[in-house]
Structure formats: C-alpha cells, structure tokens
Design an enzyme around this catalytic site. Structure first.
Site, PDB file in Angstrom:
ATOM      1  N   PHE A 138      32.128  14.475  30.706  1.00 43.42           N
ATOM      2  CA  PHE A 138      32.560  14.662  29.607  1.00 43.42           C
ATOM      3  C   PHE A 138      32.328  16.178  29.075  1.00 43.42           C
ATOM      4  O   PHE A 138      33.309  16.866  28.785  1.00 43.42           O
ATOM      5  CB  PHE A 138      32.334  13.787  28.458  1.00 43.42           C
ATOM      6  CG  PHE A 138      32.701  14.128  27.108  1.00 43.42           C
ATOM      7  CD1 PHE A 138      33.993  14.008  26.627  1.00 43.42           C
ATOM      8  CD2 PHE A 138      32.050  14.564  25.860  1.00 43.42           C
ATOM      9  CE1 PHE A 138      34.651  14.325  25.497  1.00 43.42           C
ATOM     10  CE2 PHE A 138      32.272  14.933  24.718  1.00 43.42           C
ATOM     11  CZ  PHE A 138      33.634  14.813  24.309  1.00 43.42           C
ATOM     12  N   GLU A 139      30.923  16.662  29.133  1.00 41.10           N
ATOM     13  CA  GLU A 139      30.614  17.903  28.904  1.00 41.10           C
ATOM     14  C   GLU A 139      31.190  19.118  30.047  1.00 41.10           C
ATOM     15  O   GLU A 139      31.800  19.916  29.538  1.00 41.10           O
ATOM     16  CB  GLU A 139      29.336  18.290  28.820  1.00 41.10           C
ATOM     17  CG  GLU A 139      28.738  17.239  27.590  1.00 41.10           C
ATOM     18  CD  GLU A 139      27.073  16.741  28.049  1.00 41.10           C
ATOM     19  OE1 GLU A 139      26.521  15.924  27.082  1.00 41.10           O
ATOM     20  OE2 GLU A 139      26.593  16.830  29.066  1.00 41.10           O
ATOM     21  N   GLY A 184      19.844  11.418  30.668  1.00 43.40           N
ATOM     22  CA  GLY A 184      20.399  12.924  30.978  1.00 43.40           C
ATOM     23  C   GLY A 184      19.207  13.713  30.817  1.00 43.40           C
ATOM     24  O   GLY A 184      18.969  14.787  31.694  1.00 43.40           O
ATOM     25  N   ASP A 185      18.406  13.550  29.985  1.00 42.49           N
ATOM     26  CA  ASP A 185      17.311  14.361  29.569  1.00 42.49           C
ATOM     27  C   ASP A 185      16.133  14.476  30.774  1.00 42.49           C
ATOM     28  O   ASP A 185      15.647  15.294  31.269  1.00 42.49           O
ATOM     29  CB  ASP A 185      16.491  14.177  28.280  1.00 42.49           C
ATOM     30  CG  ASP A 185      17.683  14.093  27.111  1.00 42.49           C
ATOM     31  OD1 ASP A 185      18.697  14.792  27.037  1.00 42.49           O
ATOM     32  OD2 ASP A 185      17.480  13.241  26.140  1.00 42.49           O
ATOM     33  N   ASP A 201      21.054  21.930  29.525  1.00 44.47           N
ATOM     34  CA  ASP A 201      21.835  20.686  29.648  1.00 44.47           C
ATOM     35  C   ASP A 201      22.721  21.020  28.233  1.00 44.47           C
ATOM     36  O   ASP A 201      22.348  20.864  27.201  1.00 44.47           O
ATOM     37  CB  ASP A 201      20.969  19.515  29.397  1.00 44.47           C
ATOM     38  CG  ASP A 201      21.679  18.290  29.400  1.00 44.47           C
ATOM     39  OD1 ASP A 201      22.886  18.182  29.747  1.00 44.47           O
ATOM     40  OD2 ASP A 201      20.663  17.270  29.371  1.00 44.47           O
ATOM     41  N   ASN A 203      27.370  16.317  31.771  1.00 44.66           N
ATOM     42  CA  ASN A 203      27.898  15.147  32.402  1.00 44.66           C
ATOM     43  C   ASN A 203      29.423  15.199  32.432  1.00 44.66           C
ATOM     44  O   ASN A 203      30.004  16.497  32.296  1.00 44.66           O
ATOM     45  CB  ASN A 203      27.473  13.950  31.559  1.00 44.66           C
ATOM     46  CG  ASN A 203      28.133  14.088  29.918  1.00 44.66           C
ATOM     47  OD1 ASN A 203      29.004  14.815  29.664  1.00 44.66           O
ATOM     48  ND2 ASN A 203      27.350  13.267  28.942  1.00 44.66           N
ATOM     49  N   PRO A 216      25.017  -1.952  35.320  1.00 46.18           N
ATOM     50  CA  PRO A 216      25.800  -2.253  34.364  1.00 46.18           C
ATOM     51  C   PRO A 216      24.960  -2.577  32.836  1.00 46.18           C
ATOM     52  O   PRO A 216      24.779  -3.345  32.528  1.00 46.18           O
ATOM     53  CB  PRO A 216      26.496  -3.849  34.473  1.00 46.18           C
ATOM     54  CG  PRO A 216      25.433  -4.241  35.503  1.00 46.18           C
ATOM     55  CD  PRO A 216      24.773  -3.171  36.212  1.00 46.18           C
TER      56      PRO A 216
HETATM   57  P1  ADP Z   1      23.870  11.784  30.155  1.00 44.63           P
HETATM   58  O1  ADP Z   1      23.035  10.856  29.647  1.00 44.63           O
HETATM   59  O2  ADP Z   1      23.488  13.236  29.948  1.00 44.63           O
HETATM   60  O3  ADP Z   1      25.270  11.465  29.953  1.00 44.63           O
HETATM   61  P2  ADP Z   1      24.158  10.621  32.789  1.00 44.63           P
HETATM   62  O4  ADP Z   1      24.897   9.480  32.175  1.00 44.63           O
HETATM   63  O5  ADP Z   1      25.109  11.499  33.888  1.00 44.63           O
HETATM   64  O6  ADP Z   1      23.650  11.880  31.782  1.00 44.63           O
HETATM   65  O7  ADP Z   1      23.015  10.122  33.555  1.00 44.63           O
HETATM   66  C1  ADP Z   1      22.030  10.788  34.193  1.00 44.63           C
HETATM   67  C2  ADP Z   1      21.592  10.408  35.582  1.00 44.63           C
HETATM   68  O8  ADP Z   1      20.865   9.032  35.233  1.00 44.63           O
HETATM   69  C3  ADP Z   1      22.834   9.875  36.551  1.00 44.63           C
HETATM   70  O9  ADP Z   1      22.872  11.040  37.440  1.00 44.63           O
HETATM   71  C4  ADP Z   1      22.257   8.655  37.298  1.00 44.63           C
HETATM   72  O10 ADP Z   1      21.349   8.997  38.195  1.00 44.63           O
HETATM   73  C5  ADP Z   1      21.391   7.988  36.015  1.00 44.63           C
HETATM   74  N1  ADP Z   1      22.049   6.950  35.409  1.00 44.63           N
HETATM   75  C6  ADP Z   1      22.236   6.902  34.080  1.00 44.63           C
HETATM   76  N2  ADP Z   1      22.949   5.808  33.815  1.00 44.63           N
HETATM   77  C7  ADP Z   1      23.049   5.210  35.058  1.00 44.63           C
HETATM   78  C8  ADP Z   1      23.537   3.821  35.256  1.00 44.63           C
HETATM   79  N3  ADP Z   1      24.250   2.966  34.420  1.00 44.63           N
HETATM   80  N4  ADP Z   1      23.536   3.234  36.359  1.00 44.63           N
HETATM   81  C9  ADP Z   1      22.856   4.161  37.547  1.00 44.63           C
HETATM   82  N5  ADP Z   1      22.336   5.164  37.182  1.00 44.63           N
HETATM   83  C10 ADP Z   1      22.517   5.883  35.945  1.00 44.63           C
HETATM   84  N1  PLP Z   2      17.783  13.326  21.380  1.00 48.65           N
HETATM   85  C1  PLP Z   2      18.261  12.316  20.478  1.00 48.65           C
HETATM   86  C2  PLP Z   2      17.598  12.556  19.369  1.00 48.65           C
HETATM   87  C3  PLP Z   2      18.956  11.223  20.744  1.00 48.65           C
HETATM   88  O1  PLP Z   2      19.053  10.344  19.948  1.00 48.65           O
HETATM   89  C4  PLP Z   2      19.515  11.316  22.215  1.00 48.65           C
HETATM   90  C5  PLP Z   2      20.504  10.178  22.567  1.00 48.65           C
HETATM   91  O2  PLP Z   2      20.412   9.111  21.538  1.00 48.65           O
HETATM   92  C6  PLP Z   2      19.502  12.214  23.043  1.00 48.65           C
HETATM   93  C7  PLP Z   2      18.695  13.372  22.526  1.00 48.65           C
HETATM   94  C8  PLP Z   2      20.166  12.425  24.298  1.00 48.65           C
HETATM   95  O3  PLP Z   2      20.003  11.169  25.201  1.00 48.65           O
HETATM   96  P1  PLP Z   2      20.678  11.267  26.734  1.00 48.65           P
HETATM   97  O4  PLP Z   2      19.625  11.817  27.749  1.00 48.65           O
HETATM   98  O5  PLP Z   2      21.134   9.934  27.065  1.00 48.65           O
HETATM   99  O6  PLP Z   2      21.869  11.973  26.742  1.00 48.65           O
HETATM  100 ZN    ZN Z   3      23.141  14.219  28.477  1.00 48.83          ZN
END
Ligand code: ADP
Ligand code: PLP
Ligand code: ZN
Length: 297
Positions: free
Chosen positions: A148-149, A222-223, A113, A146, A215
């Site tokens: 952006f990445e 993401g993790d 990731d 994601n 919302p």
């Molecule tokens: P990251 O935290 O790495 O930016 P994402 O934002 O893509 O990762 O979130 C990972 C997964 O979590 C998405 O594929 C979705 O299934 C779920 N998710 C995260 N935020 C939302 C949200 N606001 N509404 C619905 N699903 C969400």
């Molecule tokens: N690791 C640390 C220490 C964090 O503070 C965060 C987010 O605040 C993350 C990882 C990543 O979280 P995400 O799964 O939402 O990208």
């Molecule tokens: Zn992430």
C-alpha cells in the site's frame, strides 16, 4: 563497511507489547548494534487494541533532544532509522534531524519505513503522503514500504511482480539505492520484492522471496522487518538478497512460534491482532536458519 554501528531509532514506544522501538531495539542490539531510541510516542499498548492512552512527542521536543546530544558532541551516528510518524510537523523535524546528522557524518545511512497504512487504508493524515514523497524519500538510503505504501509513493497500482519491480525502479529514481517492498499479496501468498541500484543510472539488481502467508494478523512485524534489514544489509552491503533472506527467515520462525503459543493458550489466531514473541525468538534473530531463498530476476 563495518559489521556494527550506532543507530538513532525514532519510533513509537508501547508499555506493553512489541511495535516500533519495542520491536526494533532488541533485535538490533542482538545483532551487535548500539541503539539510541527516541520514542515518538509513549502509548500503553498498540493502536490495534480497543483503546490506548499515552503521550505524543512534538517536533520541538524532538529537536530539544537533538540539541542536548549536540551540546555534548554525541551526534555521531552510522544509521538513522524512522518508522511510524503521526504528524507533518514531526516529519518536518525529522528532515532537519537527517540534515544535522549528515553534517556530522556525511556517510550516514538513513533507513526509512514510510509507515502510512495497510490493506488499502491510510492510518496517518493524508498530508503526510506528499511530504514523504517529495522530501523524505529523496533523502533515504533504504526504503521499506509495504504494498500500500509503495502504491501511495509511486501512484502505481501494484497487482503483480512486474508492477512491484517497476515501483522499485521509480523509487530508486527518487533517491534510495535500496528498496524492499516487504510484502505484496498475490493469490493468497506474500511476495517480497527487493531492489538494489548499485550506481545511479544503472539497472537495479532485483529479486523476490515467496512467503507462505500465515492466516493471522500480526502487529509490529513491519517494524521488526525494517530493523533486521538495516542490521543485515549493513553486514552484507552488496548482497541485499542475502540480507532479505536472513530477515525473512527470522520473521517466519518468530511468527510460527507466536502462532503456536497462542494456539496452545487456546486463542483463535484469526480473530485478533497478535503480539509477536520477540524475546522468545532471540536465537532465531542471532542465527536465522535460511529456509526461504531469494530468486534473482
Ligand atoms: P507491515 O507490517 O509494515 O505492513 P508487512 O505486512 O509487509 O509489513 O510484514 C513484514 C514482514 O513480516 C513480511 O515481509 C513477512 O515476512 C512477515 N509477515 C507479516 N505478516 C505475515 C503473515 N500473515 N504471514 C507470513 N509472514 C508475514
Ligand atoms: N506504532 C504503533 C504505536 C502502532 O500502534 C503500530 C501498529 O498498531 C505500529 C507502530 C506499526 O506496526 P507494524 O509494524 O505492524 O506496521
Ligand atoms: Zn509497516
């Protein structure tokens, strides 16, 4: 292929709350995996809070742990999982870890990731981007950026499904046979795009899953998503679309539960970054009820 494995997971640890290893280890264990966590940082809480305190592991300290495992012949892993990495020196040591683990198990699956930022903002040093692009991505088996990445890694602007599919194709050319862009925001909805290139040079099999956007802003999703994609795609190695359906279904059920709990406690979910209800969602992790279906292109 086997339906379990032994995973080395190098990610953050927080004392309170669920990001990094705290959101990846428990679900992988529930799915039947042995998980050996290395905590790349130990913080009081995630960085979305007003303050945090704690320690950061450096590359040498990471390598010490690897040497300790090696001295006892304990370096056989089926999977390596990496998430948030804060410095170039630590990322360079990760590259050495990959090579070392592959010298013990040439079939090691590396799930990466490439945590760099979100919503247009980098939250790692700029120099990391190039190291990911040039050295890490080529070694990855599965990549889960994601939006952006994926943009940072390909140089493309991703504004549509087509852009997302093209980004996946570019990433396959760089190395990983499986790519999942976990979310692209299009017109108020979230779109997941998955892509599996079953053989080098072949056209990748691609699919999308349309996700209703809740919302609120969650941390650790993401993790969790990447951990679940590792868990399910190992059980269904030729069906990345099925693995993604299962992972997304868990996420959606867990986020609904999280939101309901915060509302019940009188919080405004739009106003802060919410801690996910991970432990309370164990049934939804073990046996997700697939509501959102993948659509193949
Ligand atoms: P990251 O935290 O790495 O930016 P994402 O934002 O893509 O990762 O979130 C990972 C997964 O979590 C998405 O594929 C979705 O299934 C779920 N998710 C995260 N935020 C939302 C949200 N606001 N509404 C619905 N699903 C969400
Ligand atoms: N690791 C640390 C220490 C964090 O503070 C965060 C987010 O605040 C993350 C990882 C990543 O979280 P995400 O799964 O939402 O990208
Ligand atoms: Zn992430």
């Amino acid at each position: 292929p086997s339906d379990t494995g032994r995973v080395l997971s190098i990610q953050s640890h927080t004392v309170q709350g669920y990001v990094g290893n705290k959101s990846a280890v428990f679900p992988l264990q529930l799915l039947g995996y042995d998980v050996d966590p290395i905590n790349s940082v130990q913080f009081s809480n995630h960085t979305g809070y007003p303050t945090f305190k704690g320690q950061v592991l450096n590359g040498e300290q990471l390598w010490d742990l690897i040497e300790g495992l090696q001295a006892n012949d304990l370096l056989f892993y089926t999977h390596l999982l990496t998430g948030y990495i804060g410095s170039v020196s630590f990322l360079n040591t990760i590259l050495e870890v990959i090579n070392k683990l592959r010298s013990v198990n040439p079939n090691l699956t590396y799930v990466c990731d490439p945590v760099m930022g979100d919503e247009g903002k980098l939250y790692v040093p700029e120099e990391l981007v190039q190291v990911y692009r040039e050295k890490v991505v080529p070694l990855a088996s599965m990549l889960t950026p994601n939006q952006f990445e994926a943009e940072k890694l390909t140089g493309l602007r991703i504004n549509s499904e087509e852009d997302g599919r093209e980004a996946c194709a570019m990433l396959h050319a760089a190395g990983p046979s499986k790519v999942v862009i976990t979310s692209i925001t299009i017109g108020g909805s979230l779109l997941l795009i998955g892509s599996h290139q079953k053989e080098k040079g072949l056209k990748p099999e691609q699919f999308k899953i349309l996700i209703h956007k809740i919302p609120a802003y969650f941390t650790g999703t993401g993790d969790l998503m990447t951990a679940l994609l590792l868990g399910w795609s190992n059980k269904y190695p030729d069906n990345l679309d099925k693995a993604a359906e299962l992972a997304v279904s868990t996420l959606q059920a867990l986020l609904r539960k999280t939101l309901a709990d915060y509302k019940r406690a009188g919080y405004d979910p739009a106003s802060s970054s919410l801690e996910i209800r991970l432990i309370q969602s164990q049934d939804e992790i073990r046996n997700p009820n697939v509501e959102l279906k993948a659509e193949r292109y």
